[in-house]
Structure formats: C-alpha cells, structure tokens
Design an enzyme around this catalytic site. Sequence first.
Site, PDB file in Angstrom:
ATOM      1  N   ARG A  80     -16.296  -2.761  -0.804  1.00 45.84           N
ATOM      2  CA  ARG A  80     -15.270  -3.779  -0.606  1.00 45.84           C
ATOM      3  C   ARG A  80     -15.823  -4.788   0.395  1.00 45.84           C
ATOM      4  O   ARG A  80     -16.263  -4.414   1.482  1.00 45.84           O
ATOM      5  CB  ARG A  80     -14.012  -3.131  -0.053  1.00 45.84           C
ATOM      6  CG  ARG A  80     -12.945  -4.137   0.199  1.00 45.84           C
ATOM      7  CD  ARG A  80     -11.716  -3.525   0.798  1.00 45.84           C
ATOM      8  NE  ARG A  80     -10.738  -4.592   0.999  1.00 45.84           N
ATOM      9  CZ  ARG A  80      -9.766  -4.532   1.881  1.00 45.84           C
ATOM     10  NH1 ARG A  80      -9.634  -3.487   2.649  1.00 45.84           N
ATOM     11  NH2 ARG A  80      -8.924  -5.527   2.006  1.00 45.84           N
ATOM     12  N   ASN A 140     -15.607   1.220   2.054  1.00 44.14           N
ATOM     13  CA  ASN A 140     -14.862   0.139   2.711  1.00 44.14           C
ATOM     14  C   ASN A 140     -15.192   0.234   4.201  1.00 44.14           C
ATOM     15  O   ASN A 140     -14.629   1.058   4.918  1.00 44.14           O
ATOM     16  CB  ASN A 140     -13.364   0.334   2.452  1.00 44.14           C
ATOM     17  CG  ASN A 140     -12.527  -0.785   3.034  1.00 44.14           C
ATOM     18  OD1 ASN A 140     -13.034  -1.668   3.727  1.00 44.14           O
ATOM     19  ND2 ASN A 140     -11.243  -0.761   2.765  1.00 44.14           N
ATOM     20  N   GLY A 149      -0.438  -4.826   5.652  1.00 41.46           N
ATOM     21  CA  GLY A 149      -0.763  -6.214   5.318  1.00 41.46           C
ATOM     22  C   GLY A 149      -0.044  -6.527   4.021  1.00 41.46           C
ATOM     23  O   GLY A 149       0.010  -5.676   3.138  1.00 41.46           O
ATOM     24  N   ARG A 153       1.224  -8.841  11.715  1.00 41.41           N
ATOM     25  CA  ARG A 153       0.935 -10.284  11.662  1.00 41.41           C
ATOM     26  C   ARG A 153       2.228 -11.080  11.539  1.00 41.41           C
ATOM     27  O   ARG A 153       3.143 -10.669  10.818  1.00 41.41           O
ATOM     28  CB  ARG A 153       0.037 -10.618  10.469  1.00 41.41           C
ATOM     29  CG  ARG A 153      -1.325  -9.968  10.511  1.00 41.41           C
ATOM     30  CD  ARG A 153      -2.197 -10.522   9.382  1.00 41.41           C
ATOM     31  NE  ARG A 153      -3.460  -9.814   9.293  1.00 41.41           N
ATOM     32  CZ  ARG A 153      -3.793  -9.001   8.293  1.00 41.41           C
ATOM     33  NH1 ARG A 153      -2.969  -8.819   7.271  1.00 41.41           N
ATOM     34  NH2 ARG A 153      -4.955  -8.393   8.289  1.00 41.41           N
ATOM     35  N   GLU A 197      -6.920   0.052  -5.358  1.00 42.41           N
ATOM     36  CA  GLU A 197      -8.050  -0.850  -5.108  1.00 42.41           C
ATOM     37  C   GLU A 197      -9.391  -0.133  -5.285  1.00 42.41           C
ATOM     38  O   GLU A 197     -10.349  -0.720  -5.783  1.00 42.41           O
ATOM     39  CB  GLU A 197      -7.938  -1.421  -3.694  1.00 42.41           C
ATOM     40  CG  GLU A 197      -6.822  -2.441  -3.588  1.00 42.41           C
ATOM     41  CD  GLU A 197      -6.474  -2.808  -2.150  1.00 42.41           C
ATOM     42  OE1 GLU A 197      -5.669  -2.095  -1.533  1.00 42.41           O
ATOM     43  OE2 GLU A 197      -6.997  -3.812  -1.661  1.00 42.41           O
ATOM     44  N   HIS A 248      -6.466  -9.408  -0.551  1.00 41.07           N
ATOM     45  CA  HIS A 248      -5.913  -8.326  -1.387  1.00 41.07           C
ATOM     46  C   HIS A 248      -6.191  -8.614  -2.869  1.00 41.07           C
ATOM     47  O   HIS A 248      -5.463  -8.147  -3.755  1.00 41.07           O
ATOM     48  CB  HIS A 248      -4.373  -8.197  -1.254  1.00 41.07           C
ATOM     49  CG  HIS A 248      -3.880  -7.766   0.093  1.00 41.07           C
ATOM     50  ND1 HIS A 248      -2.798  -8.361   0.699  1.00 41.07           N
ATOM     51  CD2 HIS A 248      -4.297  -6.799   0.939  1.00 41.07           C
ATOM     52  CE1 HIS A 248      -2.564  -7.777   1.854  1.00 41.07           C
ATOM     53  NE2 HIS A 248      -3.466  -6.827   2.039  1.00 41.07           N
TER      54      HIS A 248
HETATM   55  P1  ADP Z   1      -2.202  -1.007   4.312  1.00 45.22           P
HETATM   56  O1  ADP Z   1      -3.046  -0.552   3.129  1.00 45.22           O
HETATM   57  O2  ADP Z   1      -1.994  -2.480   4.390  1.00 45.22           O
HETATM   58  O3  ADP Z   1      -2.597  -0.391   5.614  1.00 45.22           O
HETATM   59  P2  ADP Z   1      -0.098   0.459   2.943  1.00 45.22           P
HETATM   60  O4  ADP Z   1      -0.161  -0.194   1.613  1.00 45.22           O
HETATM   61  O5  ADP Z   1      -0.569   1.860   3.064  1.00 45.22           O
HETATM   62  O6  ADP Z   1      -0.728  -0.430   4.073  1.00 45.22           O
HETATM   63  O7  ADP Z   1       1.445   0.397   3.415  1.00 45.22           O
HETATM   64  C1  ADP Z   1       1.857   0.860   4.645  1.00 45.22           C
HETATM   65  C2  ADP Z   1       3.356   0.566   4.766  1.00 45.22           C
HETATM   66  O8  ADP Z   1       4.058   1.261   3.728  1.00 45.22           O
HETATM   67  C3  ADP Z   1       3.954   1.029   6.086  1.00 45.22           C
HETATM   68  O9  ADP Z   1       4.819   0.022   6.612  1.00 45.22           O
HETATM   69  C4  ADP Z   1       4.774   2.238   5.675  1.00 45.22           C
HETATM   70  O10 ADP Z   1       5.903   2.399   6.488  1.00 45.22           O
HETATM   71  C5  ADP Z   1       5.187   1.886   4.264  1.00 45.22           C
HETATM   72  N1  ADP Z   1       5.520   3.110   3.530  1.00 45.22           N
HETATM   73  C6  ADP Z   1       4.687   4.064   3.112  1.00 45.22           C
HETATM   74  N2  ADP Z   1       5.377   5.069   2.516  1.00 45.22           N
HETATM   75  C7  ADP Z   1       6.684   4.732   2.580  1.00 45.22           C
HETATM   76  C8  ADP Z   1       7.908   5.347   2.147  1.00 45.22           C
HETATM   77  N3  ADP Z   1       7.906   6.512   1.536  1.00 45.22           N
HETATM   78  N4  ADP Z   1       9.063   4.686   2.379  1.00 45.22           N
HETATM   79  C9  ADP Z   1       9.055   3.504   3.001  1.00 45.22           C
HETATM   80  N5  ADP Z   1       7.951   2.862   3.430  1.00 45.22           N
HETATM   81  C10 ADP Z   1       6.781   3.466   3.225  1.00 45.22           C
END
Ligand code: ADP
Length: 397
Positions: free
Chosen positions: A93, A7, A211, A240, A382, A182
């Site tokens: 990706r 990615n 996201g 966003r 993914e 996504h």
């Molecule tokens: P991306 O892949 O879009 O960067 P993720 O799917 O990893 O994001 O999600 C990140 C989000 O998930 C963040 O807002 C984070 O605070 C939230 N998050 C991750 N673990 C926890 C948890 N244990 N409790 C609450 N929120 C969580």
Amino acid sequence: MKILVINAGSSSLKYQMIDMDNESVIAKGLVERIGTVDPKSNITHKYNGKKYEAEIDKLGDHNAAMELVLKLLTDKELGVISDLSEIGAVGHRVLHGGEKFTASCLIDDACIAAIEENIPLGPLHNPANLMGIRACQKVLPNVPQVAVFDTAFHQTMPPKAFRYGLPKHYYTDLHMRKYGFHGTSHRFIAGRATELLGEGKKVIVCHLGNGSSLSACVNGKCVDTTMGITPLDGLLMGTRCGTLDPACVEFIANTEGKSVSEVLNMMNKKSGLVGLTGSSDMRDVTARFDAGDPDAKLAIEMWTYTVQKYIGSYVAAMNGCDAIIFTAGIGENHIRARKWVCEGLSYFGIKIDDERNNVCGEERLISTDDSKIQVWVIPTNEELAIARDTLEIATKK
Ligand code: ADP
C-alpha cells in the site's frame, strides 16, 4: 499463489498473507514501535485461528521488522509457509501516487523514483512506504513487488472537481489539487456495486471508519471525493477536523504561538470526535451519547450532518444517484449511524428497512423496496484489493 500484502507506516508494519487460490487470509499481523525512542517493539501475529503477541527487543528499522515477519511466517510453530519461495509476490500500500499513477504498478527503479518525487505530497507516509518496499527488496530480492496507490482511483475526477480556486501556478508548478485517499477501498466497493447493480449507475461510496471519506462514482469511476491534497479535508473524522475555513490555521498559530505544522498536527490528530469528546472511537462516543453526555450528542450530530451534507452535494454533483453504500468500521457495523444519516435524507425518497439494516459486517441491501435510492452495506477489503492487483500485475506476461 500466495501474496504478502504490506502496509508500512512510519513506526509500524501491517502484513497479510493471502492465498489467492481461494482468496483466504492465512496469516496477518502488526509490528509496532519500529525505530522509535521506546526500548521495546511489539508484534501481534495471527495464524490458523491463533494469536501470538509479544513485546520484543527494539527493532531498529523496517528491515529488522521485515526479517521478523518472514521468520514468523516460516516458523515451525507459528508459521503458515514452509519456505520463503512460497511467496509469489508482494503488494505494497502506497499513500500518494500524485498525478503519475492512475493504477497499480510493478515496482522498478522508475516507480520508486516516482514515489520519492511524491514525498512532498505525502511527507509522512511515502517515506514509510518506501522503507517497507526497500526492506522487502532486501529480504526477498527475486520476488516481484507491486505498488497500489491510495490516490490512484480518484485520478478520473474532472478538473472542475479536483482543482482548487488558487492562482494557477500552484497547480501547474506545485501540483496542488484534490487527490483523494482510501482509493483502494472506494474502487473495491464501486467495483462490487457495478457487479450488484449493473453498468452505468451513479453511486455514493461512504467509507466511514476512523478516517472517513465519500466518493461519487459514475459507472464505477470516481468523479468527486471528499479528501483533498491530504486526508485532512472533508468529513469530521475520529481525530481529523475535516473541512473548515483555512483562516483558522493562522488564527490558532497567532493566538497560541504555534507553527503551521503544529496547528496541522492538532487538526489531524487531536480534532474531530476526539477533540469534541475526548474519544476518537465511535463506539465510545455512542455509549456516552446514550448516557446523556452533551459533548457526545453534539459530536454525533455534527458527524451525521457532515455526512448528510456531502451525500446531498454528490447527488447534485452527479445529477442523480442510484445507490448509497456504507462501508468501513462505522459504515459496516454501526446500525444506528446508518439510520441517523439516512433519516435526514428522506427528501431524496430514501427509506431504510429497520430489519434489513440490522446487520454488521455483511453485504446487504438495507433500504425498502420502494426507496428511490438503494442503500447497501458492503464490507470493504483493501488488502484483498491490493492482493488482486498484485497477482494480476506480477503474473502479467
Ligand atoms: P481505520 O481503518 O480508519 O482505522 P476502521 O475502518 O477500522 O478505521 O473503523 C474504526 C471505527 O469503526 C471506530 O470509530 C469504531 O468505533 C467503529 N466501529 C467498529 N466496530 C463498530 C461497531 N460494532 N459498532 C459501531 N462502531 C464500530
């Protein structure tokens, strides 16, 4: 067969090596600050339950980053393979497949030309994805490579869902329409939902991470999604703003003397949770909400309200719904966020079972047995979805 999943971002490269014999991740990592103005680059490499982190001399481009990744993967101490010939195929990706790609495809000259053609639709990501592809072609010239598009799954949307109410030529000449993103995650979850619930079901997939996007899926096929021609549309996200009146762009540009690109950059990177509270991370925002911070309270109310509104609109769009599925960082792990969303949907007969909902990152039905719509947590993956496509396409005779 071992598959390398790549990615590539504009200054980063994420990788996973997956052994498809048992679908296990045998190494993964992230190279950061590639070709930036910073004097150094960073690498984090995880292997056999261990972690190697280092700040290294600046990597000038993605070729250098790929060479480093392959060196680590084959290293005597840090590596997980003894020879590059163990890599059976590489899956990439790719952000934007436009209308050309409704599925993943083997990377050849025509595929590369089509990814290039879609650069106007994905100006930041597609060039970065191409850099990753070219770097792999250079260092692994005889290994089949597969492109897996973030947009492909959403290509089954009907025109009434994907067209914008703009003069027709913006679609016919400039291909302006809702594409959705996504898609690899939505497809993975919709596929799993079909396995769990059976064929012909109406499902809303809530991919809630930094996201975030929702998709409405009938019989495993996407009929609507919240992101648009770019990932800016739809839900309120970590950075966003999501849907707003497009006239806001002109208003901000005029009052603050900004260019349209500057305004859009602000809307993509400095808005949403971070714009409202100063933190993009839902864990931080929740901690501040618990401490009584009014900005965090409002941000959580807005976040929840937007998710609820889109779920409601998709129940209407599909004229029914059999299941709502939570996935990604927030969807899989934030117990209270799932409860907040579902509490406002009791009109639909949705009932969450608190004990079942007490789950993080595990597949589980979290609604009560008498809930009119089932609610599930299903962890997304993914990289595995990319690796499965890559295996299938690379080994097709
Ligand atoms: P991306 O892949 O879009 O960067 P993720 O799917 O990893 O994001 O999600 C990140 C989000 O998930 C963040 O807002 C984070 O605070 C939230 N998050 C991750 N673990 C926890 C948890 N244990 N409790 C609450 N929120 C969580």
